[in-house]
Design a protein around this motif. Structure first.
Motif, PDB file in Angstrom:
ATOM      1  N   LEU A 143      -9.567  -5.210 -12.390  1.00  0.00           N
ATOM      2  CA  LEU A 143      -8.321  -5.687 -12.987  1.00  0.00           C
ATOM      3  C   LEU A 143      -8.462  -7.180 -13.225  1.00  0.00           C
ATOM      4  CD1 LEU A 143      -5.384  -5.118 -13.832  1.00  0.00           C
ATOM      5  CD2 LEU A 143      -4.714  -5.613 -11.472  1.00  0.00           C
ATOM      6  N   LYS A 144      -8.628  -7.566 -14.493  1.00  0.00           N
ATOM      7  CA  LYS A 144      -8.809  -8.966 -14.863  1.00  0.00           C
ATOM      8  C   LYS A 144      -7.797  -9.316 -15.950  1.00  0.00           C
ATOM      9  CE  LYS A 144     -13.812  -8.811 -13.955  1.00  0.00           C
ATOM     10  NZ  LYS A 144     -15.156  -9.020 -14.555  1.00  0.00           N
ATOM     11  N   VAL A 145      -6.767 -10.047 -15.551  1.00  0.00           N
ATOM     12  CA  VAL A 145      -5.674 -10.381 -16.463  1.00  0.00           C
ATOM     13  C   VAL A 145      -5.386 -11.871 -16.355  1.00  0.00           C
ATOM     14  CG1 VAL A 145      -3.286  -9.932 -17.104  1.00  0.00           C
ATOM     15  CG2 VAL A 145      -4.691  -8.078 -16.154  1.00  0.00           C
ATOM     16  N   LEU A 146      -5.233 -12.501 -17.514  1.00  0.00           N
ATOM     17  CA  LEU A 146      -4.902 -13.919 -17.553  1.00  0.00           C
ATOM     18  C   LEU A 146      -3.595 -14.111 -18.299  1.00  0.00           C
ATOM     19  CD1 LEU A 146      -8.393 -15.429 -18.522  1.00  0.00           C
ATOM     20  CD2 LEU A 146      -7.393 -15.246 -16.247  1.00  0.00           C
ATOM     21  N   GLY A 147      -2.724 -14.956 -17.753  1.00  0.00           N
ATOM     22  CA  GLY A 147      -1.527 -15.383 -18.468  1.00  0.00           C
ATOM     23  C   GLY A 147      -0.397 -14.386 -18.533  1.00  0.00           C
ATOM     24  N   ALA A 148      -0.354 -13.424 -17.627  1.00  0.00           N
ATOM     25  CA  ALA A 148       0.716 -12.416 -17.673  1.00  0.00           C
ATOM     26  C   ALA A 148       1.923 -12.867 -16.850  1.00  0.00           C
ATOM     27  CB  ALA A 148       0.214 -11.077 -17.152  1.00  0.00           C
ATOM     28  N   ARG A 149       3.084 -12.360 -17.259  1.00  0.00           N
ATOM     29  CA  ARG A 149       4.270 -12.452 -16.405  1.00  0.00           C
ATOM     30  C   ARG A 149       4.418 -11.086 -15.742  1.00  0.00           C
ATOM     31  NH1 ARG A 149      10.734 -12.590 -17.830  1.00  0.00           N
ATOM     32  NH2 ARG A 149      11.406 -12.483 -15.644  1.00  0.00           N
ATOM     33  N   ILE A 150       4.345 -11.076 -14.412  1.00  0.00           N
ATOM     34  CA  ILE A 150       4.345  -9.820 -13.666  1.00  0.00           C
ATOM     35  C   ILE A 150       5.721  -9.625 -13.050  1.00  0.00           C
ATOM     36  CG2 ILE A 150       3.272  -8.558 -11.769  1.00  0.00           C
ATOM     37  CD1 ILE A 150       0.729 -10.205 -12.300  1.00  0.00           C
ATOM     38  N   THR A 151       6.405  -8.598 -13.499  1.00  0.00           N
ATOM     39  CA  THR A 151       7.760  -8.328 -13.027  1.00  0.00           C
ATOM     40  C   THR A 151       7.731  -7.246 -11.943  1.00  0.00           C
ATOM     41  OG1 THR A 151       8.096  -6.674 -14.768  1.00  0.00           O
ATOM     42  CG2 THR A 151       8.740  -8.943 -15.253  1.00  0.00           C
ATOM     43  N   GLY A 152       8.712  -7.311 -11.063  1.00  0.00           N
ATOM     44  CA  GLY A 152       8.770  -6.347  -9.974  1.00  0.00           C
ATOM     45  C   GLY A 152       7.829  -6.744  -8.842  1.00  0.00           C
ATOM     46  N   VAL A 153       7.764  -5.899  -7.842  1.00  0.00           N
ATOM     47  CA  VAL A 153       6.971  -6.183  -6.650  1.00  0.00           C
ATOM     48  C   VAL A 153       5.632  -5.464  -6.728  1.00  0.00           C
ATOM     49  CG1 VAL A 153       6.862  -6.027  -4.139  1.00  0.00           C
ATOM     50  CG2 VAL A 153       9.059  -6.470  -5.265  1.00  0.00           C
ATOM     51  N   LEU A 154       4.553  -6.231  -6.626  1.00  0.00           N
ATOM     52  CA  LEU A 154       3.221  -5.632  -6.537  1.00  0.00           C
ATOM     53  C   LEU A 154       3.018  -5.207  -5.079  1.00  0.00           C
ATOM     54  CD1 LEU A 154       0.517  -4.907  -7.787  1.00  0.00           C
ATOM     55  CD2 LEU A 154      -0.259  -7.248  -7.355  1.00  0.00           C
ATOM     56  N   ASP A 155       3.280  -3.943  -4.824  1.00  0.00           N
ATOM     57  CA  ASP A 155       3.289  -3.435  -3.455  1.00  0.00           C
ATOM     58  C   ASP A 155       2.008  -2.637  -3.189  1.00  0.00           C
ATOM     59  OD1 ASP A 155       3.806  -2.408  -0.974  1.00  0.00           O
ATOM     60  OD2 ASP A 155       5.849  -1.728  -1.431  1.00  0.00           O
ATOM     61  N   LEU A 156       1.117  -3.237  -2.429  1.00  0.00           N
ATOM     62  CA  LEU A 156      -0.141  -2.582  -2.065  1.00  0.00           C
ATOM     63  C   LEU A 156      -0.291  -2.506  -0.540  1.00  0.00           C
ATOM     64  CD1 LEU A 156      -2.509  -4.292  -4.661  1.00  0.00           C
ATOM     65  CD2 LEU A 156      -1.716  -1.917  -4.700  1.00  0.00           C
ATOM     66  N   ARG A 157       0.811  -2.463   0.146  1.00  0.00           N
ATOM     67  CA  ARG A 157       0.774  -2.438   1.606  1.00  0.00           C
ATOM     68  C   ARG A 157      -0.010  -1.233   2.115  1.00  0.00           C
ATOM     69  NH1 ARG A 157       7.067  -3.107   2.901  1.00  0.00           N
ATOM     70  NH2 ARG A 157       7.101  -1.800   1.016  1.00  0.00           N
ATOM     71  N   HIS A 158      -1.024  -1.540   2.961  1.00  0.00           N
ATOM     72  CA  HIS A 158      -1.869  -0.530   3.610  1.00  0.00           C
ATOM     73  C   HIS A 158      -2.651   0.319   2.598  1.00  0.00           C
ATOM     74  CE1 HIS A 158       0.148  -1.624   7.311  1.00  0.00           C
ATOM     75  NE2 HIS A 158       1.308  -1.416   6.719  1.00  0.00           N
ATOM     76  N   ALA A 159      -2.765  -0.168   1.371  1.00  0.00           N
ATOM     77  CA  ALA A 159      -3.540   0.554   0.368  1.00  0.00           C
ATOM     78  C   ALA A 159      -5.008   0.153   0.448  1.00  0.00           C
ATOM     79  CB  ALA A 159      -2.995   0.260  -1.027  1.00  0.00           C
ATOM     80  N   THR A 160      -5.871   1.012  -0.079  1.00  0.00           N
ATOM     81  CA  THR A 160      -7.303   0.716  -0.179  1.00  0.00           C
ATOM     82  C   THR A 160      -7.656   0.553  -1.650  1.00  0.00           C
ATOM     83  OG1 THR A 160      -7.817   1.975   1.833  1.00  0.00           O
ATOM     84  CG2 THR A 160      -9.628   1.540   0.306  1.00  0.00           C
ATOM     85  N   SER A 204     -11.478  -2.034  -6.315  1.00  0.00           N
ATOM     86  CA  SER A 204     -11.746  -2.773  -7.548  1.00  0.00           C
ATOM     87  C   SER A 204     -11.428  -4.251  -7.360  1.00  0.00           C
ATOM     88  CB  SER A 204     -10.899  -2.223  -8.702  1.00  0.00           C
ATOM     89  OG  SER A 204     -11.130  -0.840  -8.869  1.00  0.00           O
ATOM     90  N   MET A 205     -12.113  -5.071  -8.126  1.00  0.00           N
ATOM     91  CA  MET A 205     -11.817  -6.497  -8.120  1.00  0.00           C
ATOM     92  C   MET A 205     -10.438  -6.747  -8.714  1.00  0.00           C
ATOM     93  SD  MET A 205     -13.781  -9.526 -10.219  1.00  0.00           S
ATOM     94  CE  MET A 205     -15.274  -9.405  -9.251  1.00  0.00           C
ATOM     95  N   VAL A 206      -9.682  -7.690  -8.096  1.00  0.00           N
ATOM     96  CA  VAL A 206      -8.357  -8.056  -8.600  1.00  0.00           C
ATOM     97  C   VAL A 206      -8.403  -9.528  -8.965  1.00  0.00           C
ATOM     98  CG1 VAL A 206      -5.905  -8.217  -8.101  1.00  0.00           C
ATOM     99  CG2 VAL A 206      -7.258  -6.335  -7.132  1.00  0.00           C
ATOM    100  N   ARG A 207      -8.255  -9.810 -10.267  1.00  0.00           N
ATOM    101  CA  ARG A 207      -8.259 -11.188 -10.743  1.00  0.00           C
ATOM    102  C   ARG A 207      -7.065 -11.365 -11.679  1.00  0.00           C
ATOM    103  NH1 ARG A 207     -13.751 -13.170 -13.207  1.00  0.00           N
ATOM    104  NH2 ARG A 207     -14.290 -13.192 -10.995  1.00  0.00           N
ATOM    105  N   LEU A 208      -6.051 -12.041 -11.160  1.00  0.00           N
ATOM    106  CA  LEU A 208      -4.815 -12.268 -11.923  1.00  0.00           C
ATOM    107  C   LEU A 208      -4.614 -13.774 -12.032  1.00  0.00           C
ATOM    108  CD1 LEU A 208      -2.609  -9.551 -10.172  1.00  0.00           C
ATOM    109  CD2 LEU A 208      -3.672  -9.401 -12.436  1.00  0.00           C
ATOM    110  N   GLY A 209      -5.235 -14.379 -13.025  1.00  0.00           N
ATOM    111  CA  GLY A 209      -5.197 -15.823 -13.181  1.00  0.00           C
ATOM    112  C   GLY A 209      -4.156 -16.283 -14.172  1.00  0.00           C
ATOM    113  N   HIS A 210      -3.604 -17.479 -13.934  1.00  0.00           N
ATOM    114  CA  HIS A 210      -2.612 -18.087 -14.824  1.00  0.00           C
ATOM    115  C   HIS A 210      -1.393 -17.169 -15.010  1.00  0.00           C
ATOM    116  CE1 HIS A 210      -5.336 -21.372 -16.047  1.00  0.00           C
ATOM    117  NE2 HIS A 210      -6.280 -20.453 -15.959  1.00  0.00           N
ATOM    118  N   CYS A 211      -1.113 -16.362 -13.995  1.00  0.00           N
ATOM    119  CA  CYS A 211       0.006 -15.426 -14.094  1.00  0.00           C
ATOM    120  C   CYS A 211       1.243 -15.989 -13.401  1.00  0.00           C
ATOM    121  CB  CYS A 211      -0.368 -14.079 -13.469  1.00  0.00           C
ATOM    122  SG  CYS A 211      -1.682 -13.204 -14.361  1.00  0.00           S
ATOM    123  N   ARG A 212       2.397 -15.418 -13.767  1.00  0.00           N
ATOM    124  CA  ARG A 212       3.660 -15.782 -13.130  1.00  0.00           C
ATOM    125  C   ARG A 212       4.245 -14.523 -12.498  1.00  0.00           C
ATOM    126  NH1 ARG A 212       7.445 -19.822 -13.559  1.00  0.00           N
ATOM    127  NH2 ARG A 212       6.230 -20.813 -15.220  1.00  0.00           N
TER     128      ARG A 212
END
Length: 480
Positions: free
Chosen positions: A60-77, A80-88
């Motif tokens: 997951l490689k995303v630049l410049g996104a506005r991310i709405t809602g809650v990114l809920d990954l509690r106790h998840a496995t 994949s690489m997570v790269r969320l740069g320049h995001c709000r």
């Protein structure tokens, strides 16, 4: 989740995930427009059940996104690489207890980050992030490095730590050059296998702690050149085998402790350059191999009880080092004087070592009852507690001259004229001055009048000089 239910921006992210391609949503469009908005639920679905392509590494490689809602990954496995740069982020990502491969949120804006007890197989990168709430990484395990360089972290609640890194385990470095925080950084019980880099950082929490790192365990160095800390730094019980580099650092906590490194085991501490410390410096019970401390860096109050160090640099005259011991606001600590004496002896500066020992005796004299202080004053004035033997020679020669002239002008009468030896005023005076050696003059003649008073003065003075000289010689012999 079906791809037809996604917005155009989300569809781009969904299609790029399988091959690990980067989706850049920054060009054109409004900052918060629909072409830049991605729902957190879509990202969660991708990371947990996203499409895969044979022979490709999903990421997951995303630049410049506005991310709405809650990114809920509690106790998840998440493998994949997570790269969320320049995001709000509109909401604080929840990653507590998650197992991640790699996490990068560099240059993003977040209201906080909740990732306590998470496990990351790679690094966590929060470079240049602007975070308006607490970052919770307590108990997390990071196999790579943690990057906080040039990040800006502020907590809405002043009572809550801005960086909760207690019990954190990092198998590499904690890189936080240029970090700016307003509030407490909690690092107590953390383990960093590499180094902690806080060079050019600005930590502010006036009236409180800026860094609480009790029992911190660092594998290499704590680098903090040009650090600006407005609040208390607490390193009590830390173990840092390399160096604590505070060259040109500004440490300010007026009216309280600015730097506490008590009960620590540290390879080297460098405290030179920059303004003097504002607040108390506490190094009690610390064990330091090399203490690189400039006298002008010292605050008005220091605490050095049971401090142990092997080398003290840079080399300074004893007159510039002694005020450090006199600023200790605790009780008289002879150990501090012995440590300073030993450091001078290691480099062969015996004169400075004697001056420190003399200062120790004078400081000890203040703790004695009146008769002890009086005796100490006599020893100090006569021979400098034995550390100034030339002064004893001057006293002896002066008294010898006075006595010789006085007794030559008026010879004392012999006790037994028929048995008395020829009178010699010089050796008669030596007989009075030296309590052990006898030339047979004192026992053969008896002075009278003011000469008798003079003889008593010579005898008492001789004992004082003899005992103090013997004490000084004994200390010299014991040193060798």
């Amino acid at each position: 989740m079906e791809i037809d239910d996604l917005t155009p921006a989300e569809q781009r992210v969904w299609r790029a995930f399988a091959t690990g391609a980067t989706v850049d949503l920054r060009p054109d469009g409004e900052e918060d427009g629909p072409e830049r908005t991605v729902r957190a639920t879509v990202l969660r679905a991708l990371l947990l059940n996203g499409p895969r392509e044979p022979g490709e590494v999903a990421a997951l490689k995303v630049l410049g996104a506005r991310i709405t809602g809650v990114l809920d990954l509690r106790h998840a496995t998440v493998d994949s690489m997570v790269r969320l740069g320049h995001c709000r982020f509109d909401e604080t990502p929840r990653l507590a207890g998650a197992q991640l491969n790699y996490l990068s949120l560099r240059d993003s804006v977040l209201p906080g980050l909740a990732a306590a007890r998470s496990r990351v197989e790679g690094s966590v990168r929060l470079t240049r992030c602007r975070i308006g709430g607490p970052v919770r990484l307590g108990g997390a395990q990071i196999s790579g490095a943690l990057f906080l360089d040039e990040a800006d972290v502020t907590a809405a609640d002043p009572a809550e730590p801005v960086l909760q890194l207690n019990q954190l385990t990092i198998d590499d470095d904690l890189c936080a050059r240029g970090l700016r925080t307003r509030g407490l950084i909690r690092l107590d019980g953390a383990t960093v296998a590499g180094s902690i880099d806080l060079e050019d950082a600005e930590l502010s929490n006036p009236g409180g702690h800026v860094l609480d790192a009790e029992s911190l365990d660092v594998g290499a160095n704590l680098l903090a050149r040009r650090l600006r800390a407005h609040g208390r730094i607490d390193l009590r019980g830390a173990r840092i085998p390399g160096r604590v580099d505070l060259l040109r650092a500004t440490l300010s906590h007026p009216g309280d402790t600015a730097l506490r490194a008590s009960s620590c085991v540290i390879g080297e501490i460098w405290l030179r350059g920059g303004p003097p410390i504002e607040g108390r410096l506490n190094l009690r019970r610390a064990e330091i191999n090399q203490l690189d401390l400039a006298p002008e860096k010292l605050p008005d109050q220091v605490r050095l009880l049971d401090l142990t160090y092997t080398f003290l640099t840079p080399h300074e005259p004893a007159e510039r080092r002694l005020p450090m011991l006199e600023r200790d606001d605790g009780a008289f600590d002879p150990h501090a004087y012995e440590q300073l004496t030993a450091s001078y002896r290691r480099i062969g500066d015996d004169r400075a070592a004697r001056l420190v020992q003399l200062a120790k005796q004078r400081r000890h004299r203040l703790t004695l009852p009146w008769y002890g202080r009086l005796w100490g004053l006599l020893q100090d004035a006569s021979v400098g507690y034995g550390f100034r033997p030339l002064r004893a020679a001057v006293w002896l020669l002066s008294l010898l001259a006075v006595g010789s002239v006085a007794f030559a002008l008026e010879r004392p009468r012999p006790l037994k004229a028929s048995e008395a030896p020829d009178f010699d005023p010089v050796f008669y005076t030596l007989d009075l001055l030296l309590p052990v050696i006898s030339f047979g003059q004192e026992s053969a003649f008896a002075p009278s009048g003011w000469h008798q008073t003079l003889s008593y003065v010579l005898i008492v003075t001789g004992w004082i000089l003899a005992t103090t000289v013997v004490a000084g010689v004994t200390r010299t012999v014991s040193r060798q």
